[in-house]
Design an enzyme around this catalytic site. Structure first.
Site, PDB file in Angstrom:
ATOM      1  CB  CYS A   2      -0.871   0.003   1.259  1.00 31.53           C
ATOM      2  SG  CYS A   2      -1.783  -1.519   1.456  1.00 31.53           S
ATOM      3  NE  ARG A  27       4.065   1.659  -2.031  1.00 31.73           N
ATOM      4  CZ  ARG A  27       5.062   1.324  -1.203  1.00 31.73           C
ATOM      5  NH1 ARG A  27       6.258   1.824  -1.419  1.00 31.73           N
ATOM      6  NH2 ARG A  27       4.883   0.503  -0.204  1.00 31.73           N
ATOM      7  CD1 TRP A  75      -0.853  -5.857  -2.195  1.00 31.88           C
ATOM      8  CD2 TRP A  75      -1.026  -5.159  -4.294  1.00 31.88           C
ATOM      9  NE1 TRP A  75      -0.533  -6.906  -2.999  1.00 31.88           N
ATOM     10  CE2 TRP A  75      -0.636  -6.521  -4.296  1.00 31.88           C
ATOM     11  CE3 TRP A  75      -1.193  -4.521  -5.502  1.00 31.88           C
ATOM     12  CZ2 TRP A  75      -0.415  -7.233  -5.471  1.00 31.88           C
ATOM     13  CZ3 TRP A  75      -0.964  -5.237  -6.677  1.00 31.88           C
ATOM     14  CH2 TRP A  75      -0.593  -6.568  -6.653  1.00 31.88           C
ATOM     15  CG  ASN A 101       2.018  -1.167   3.536  1.00 33.83           C
ATOM     16  OD1 ASN A 101       1.525  -2.232   3.182  1.00 33.83           O
ATOM     17  ND2 ASN A 101       3.161  -0.711   3.072  1.00 33.83           N
ATOM     18  N   GLY A 102       0.297  -3.484   5.692  1.00 35.22           N
ATOM     19  CA  GLY A 102       0.834  -4.677   6.366  1.00 35.22           C
ATOM     20  C   GLY A 102      -0.273  -5.666   6.670  1.00 35.22           C
ATOM     21  CD  GLU A 482      11.859 -18.513 -13.479  1.00 29.66           C
ATOM     22  OE1 GLU A 482      11.085 -19.146 -14.236  1.00 29.66           O
ATOM     23  OE2 GLU A 482      11.780 -17.286 -13.344  1.00 29.66           O
ATOM     24  CE  LYS A 486      12.495 -14.093 -14.050  1.00 31.67           C
ATOM     25  NZ  LYS A 486      11.585 -14.965 -14.683  1.00 31.67           N
ATOM     26  CD  GLU A 489      11.170 -13.323 -18.365  1.00 34.76           C
ATOM     27  OE1 GLU A 489      10.092 -12.938 -18.844  1.00 34.76           O
ATOM     28  OE2 GLU A 489      11.237 -13.898 -17.270  1.00 34.76           O
ATOM     29  CG  HIS A 505      18.714 -39.119 -23.615  1.00 35.70           C
ATOM     30  ND1 HIS A 505      18.746 -40.438 -23.949  1.00 35.70           N
ATOM     31  CD2 HIS A 505      18.890 -39.062 -22.274  1.00 35.70           C
ATOM     32  CE1 HIS A 505      18.893 -41.173 -22.860  1.00 35.70           C
ATOM     33  NE2 HIS A 505      18.986 -40.361 -21.818  1.00 35.70           N
ATOM     34  CE  LYS A 601       4.728  -8.854 -13.158  1.00 38.55           C
ATOM     35  NZ  LYS A 601       5.963  -9.689 -12.947  1.00 38.55           N
TER      36      LYS A 601
HETATM   37  C1  AGP Z   1       8.049 -14.645 -16.083  1.00 36.28           C
HETATM   38  O1  AGP Z   1       9.204 -13.847 -15.834  1.00 36.28           O
HETATM   39  C2  AGP Z   1       7.165 -14.053 -17.150  1.00 36.28           C
HETATM   40  N1  AGP Z   1       6.834 -12.726 -16.848  1.00 36.28           N
HETATM   41  C3  AGP Z   1       5.994 -14.959 -17.495  1.00 36.28           C
HETATM   42  O2  AGP Z   1       6.501 -16.232 -17.833  1.00 36.28           O
HETATM   43  C4  AGP Z   1       4.934 -15.168 -16.389  1.00 36.28           C
HETATM   44  O3  AGP Z   1       5.471 -15.944 -15.352  1.00 36.28           O
HETATM   45  C5  AGP Z   1       3.744 -15.913 -17.011  1.00 36.28           C
HETATM   46  O4  AGP Z   1       3.188 -15.092 -18.009  1.00 36.28           O
HETATM   47  C6  AGP Z   1       2.659 -16.286 -15.988  1.00 36.28           C
HETATM   48  O5  AGP Z   1       2.165 -15.119 -15.401  1.00 36.28           O
HETATM   49  P1  AGP Z   1       1.217 -15.263 -14.110  1.00 36.28           P
HETATM   50  O6  AGP Z   1       2.039 -15.893 -13.033  1.00 36.28           O
HETATM   51  O7  AGP Z   1       0.797 -13.867 -13.787  1.00 36.28           O
HETATM   52  O8  AGP Z   1       0.055 -16.152 -14.494  1.00 36.28           O
END
Ligand code: AGP
Length: 606
Positions: A2, A27, A75, A101-102, A482, A486, A489, A505, A601
């Site tokens: 928040c 935020r 939030w 906030n918390g 993962e 990272k 992307e 393989h 996002k």
């Molecule tokens: C991860 O860094 C990406 N931004 C992307 O793979 C993300 O994790 C995926 O789109 C799923 O998003 P969500 O967790 O909001 O469902």
């Protein structure tokens, strides 16, 4: 998290407060409100949604004579993002207003006590309970606000940053904090509170950083700091901040991503709040939910990798068969979903279209859905039958970092919880894991700066690479996936995560001096197997970054020693190391770290 701003001074307080909330919008929030005392009355105005809704309400109000005010962008953590849950919250007599906030862990028991004494509540929030507890303290301490705050906060467990306003003291604000951020701005004839410096940066660069357990009283011409428990005065240093607004929004970090990577210790603490006690796990959200005979995890991207990691743990600790599905595949397959099963939909944003489609399919087949998500009131939380929130706070950077950390924390809690319910996990083992997990934030706080320095060094060394192989076995396989995601992307360097036993393989054909390998080779039962895989890589002149532990017999081109952590807890160290390597690479290559090309996002389309 928040947004908070408080003001005592000589300017019209409400416009200044709304302007400060706008500077805190980055935020993330889902409702907003302000309060001020004017003509002897305490005014509180709130609105769901963005600030425009609140400003529309204020248009009809004469708000210009008040020179003390406070504001809040919420939030949601407890209670849906609707007006009645927005802050500020008044006590039931309407003489106090509080912004918070918390998370107050023991708010339910306090609420029951106050209800029994005739207190009536208008919202579902823990914050409204707190302001009424303070009101009770006022009655017990002859109307003394400081004594009332000290008494009330002595009864509260959890995390909070609060600002309190009293109708009877129009020119004064009080504030205090435990585990949630709060800073004070010192001006000329005016003083400020903020959850973050941007709230008041245009007015003053002189700030006092408040610590846990410090209680502050401000007026337009004074500020005093006390020990919340004893009310003993505390001397504080005023610091001059040279950040620009951009840097201030990131807490002095260069990007939101690096800020969020360093927030991971707090994320673990927040995710555990109210969920571990006496060595056991308590998930009130699952009260009445039968332990599933089978679990179908449905997710995308980083959330899918978290689910894959969770599979190993839930099968091992709870003996529940787990199937992990990429949501975009699951929704078009004809999956077999036997009765007695449970679908676990994992989503940070709670708005990912493919994951929502997976939930819909599950419900069409009559299976209950548990949502694991970070945004209260999101579509996943509304479409699911039950919800477990990860409490990670808003994640601004497109690349998901702290959200995955919170997902792993929640998945570990689920495995322990179901293991305890099924009797497959001895209580002593659970207690040890809970103790180790609760200690992880401090381990990470100590380790992160060193991890970043090593990541910076390695990123510069490999900045010319055009492709990377990431290897991991067992629970480190999802982390290898993962790590590769990272790097891809945000630095746009191709990378592929692989189960290290699977390399022979096919992918081993790619190994050569220009194709580096990032291997997760930690001190676990699979280490000897990983080590032999790496010998195969080196036999073909492939270079290796070995993420490993001190003392392990591993001869690689770049040995990266990280702190040991017991069993699955090693993920909480490995994950930030992978994130930092990708971050430092992208930053060194001058990429747009927080907004990488082609990415959103939240993927709300197919
Ligand atoms: C991860 O860094 C990406 N931004 C992307 O793979 C993300 O994790 C995926 O789109 C799923 O998003 P969500 O967790 O909001 O469902």
């Amino acid at each position: 998290m928040c947004g908070i701003i408080g003001y005592c001074g000589h300017r019209p307080a409400v416009p200044l407060v709304v302007e400060g909330l706008r500077r805190l919008e980055y935020r993330g929030y889902d409702s907003a409100g302000v309060s001020f005392v004017q003509s002897g009355a305490l005014h509180v105005l709130r609105a769901p949604g963005k600030l425009a809704g609140l400003e529309k309400k204020l248009e009809d109000e004469n708000v210009f004579s008040a020179t003390t005010g406070m504001g809040h962008t919420r939030w949601a953590t407890h209670g849906a993002p609707v007006e009645k849950n927005a802050h500020p919250h008044r006590d039931h007599e309407g003489k106090l207003a509080l912004i918070h906030n918390g998370i107050i862990e023991n708010y339910q028991e306090i609420k029951a006590e106050l209800c029994a004494e005739g207190c009536e509540f208008r919202s579902d929030t823990d914050s409204e309970v707190l302001v009424n507890l303070i009101a009770k303290g006022m009655k017990l301490h002859g109307g003394d606000v400081m004594q009332a705050l000290s008494w009330a906060l002595g009864r509260v467990e959890g995390a909070y940053a609060i600002v309190l306003m009293s109708m009877d003291h129009p020119g004064t604000l009080w504030a205090t904090r435990v585990a949630s951020p709060l800073v004070m701005g010192i001006g000329t004839g005016e003083n400020f509170f903020g959850s973050d410096i941007p709230a008041f940066l245009p007015y003053t660069r002189d700030v006092v950083f408040l610590e846990d357990g410090e209680l502050v009283r401000i007026t337009s011409g004074s500020w005093e700091v006390f020990n919340t428990a004893t009310l003993a005065p505390i001397a504080k240093e005023v610091q001059h901040i040279n950040w620009d607004v951009q840097a201030a929004e990131k807490g002095g970090h260069k990007h939101f991503m690096i800020k969020e990577i360093f927030e991971q210790p707090k994320v673990i603490r927040d995710c555990l709040l109210g969920r571990i006690d006496g060595g056991g796990v308590r998930l009130a959200e699952l009260d009445g939910v039968p332990v599933p005979e089978r679990l179908h995890i449905v997710a995308c991207g980083t959330s899918y990798h978290a689910g894959l990691w969770g599979m190993y743990l839930i099968e091992k600790l709870a003996g529940i068969p787990v199937q992990v599905e990429i949501a975009s595949e699951f929704r078009y397959r004809d999956p077999i979903l036997p009765k007695g099963g449970l679908v676990l939909a994992i989503s940070q944003s709670g708005e990912t279209m493919d994951t929502l489609a997976g939930i819909k399919l599950a419900k069409q087949r009559g299976l209950p859905v548990l949502g694991l998500c970070n945004v209260v009131g999101s579509s996943v939380s509304r479409e699911s039958d039950h919800v477990l929130y990860t409490q990670a706070g808003p994640e601004i950077s497109v690349a998901s970092t702290k959200a995955m950390c919170s997902q792993l924390t929640a998945l570990l809690l689920l495995a322990l919880y179901w293991g305890g319910k099924k009797g497959t996990l001895p209580a002593a083992d659970c207690a040890r894991m809970v103790t180790d997990l609760a200690a992880m934030p401090d381990v990470l706080d100590d380790a992160l700066p060193g991890l970043r320095r090593e990541a910076q060094k390695l990123a510069r060394h490999y900045a010319g690479a055009t492709s990377f192989l990431y290897l991991g076995r067992g629970m480190n396989f999802p982390l290898a996936l993962e790590g590769a995601l990272k790097l891809k992307e945000i630095s746009y360097i191709h990378a592929e995560g692989y189960a290290s036993g699977e390399m022979k393989h096919g992918p081993i054909a790619l190994i050569d001096p220009d194709f580096p390998t990032f291997a997760i080779a930690l001190d676990d039962e699979l280490f000897p197997k990983v080590k032999s895989n790496l010998v195969e890589v080196q036999a073909r002149a492939g270079e290796i970054i070995g993420l490993t532990n001190e003392g392990l017999d591993l001869a690689v081109e770049h040995r990266w020693n990280v702190p040991r952590a017991a069993g699955p807890l090693s993920a909480f160290v490995t994950l930030p190391a992978l994130q930092l390597f990708a971050y430092e690479m992208a930053d060194y290559l001058g990429k747009d770290v927080d907004q990488p090309r082609n990415l959103a996002k939240s993927v709300t389309v197919e």
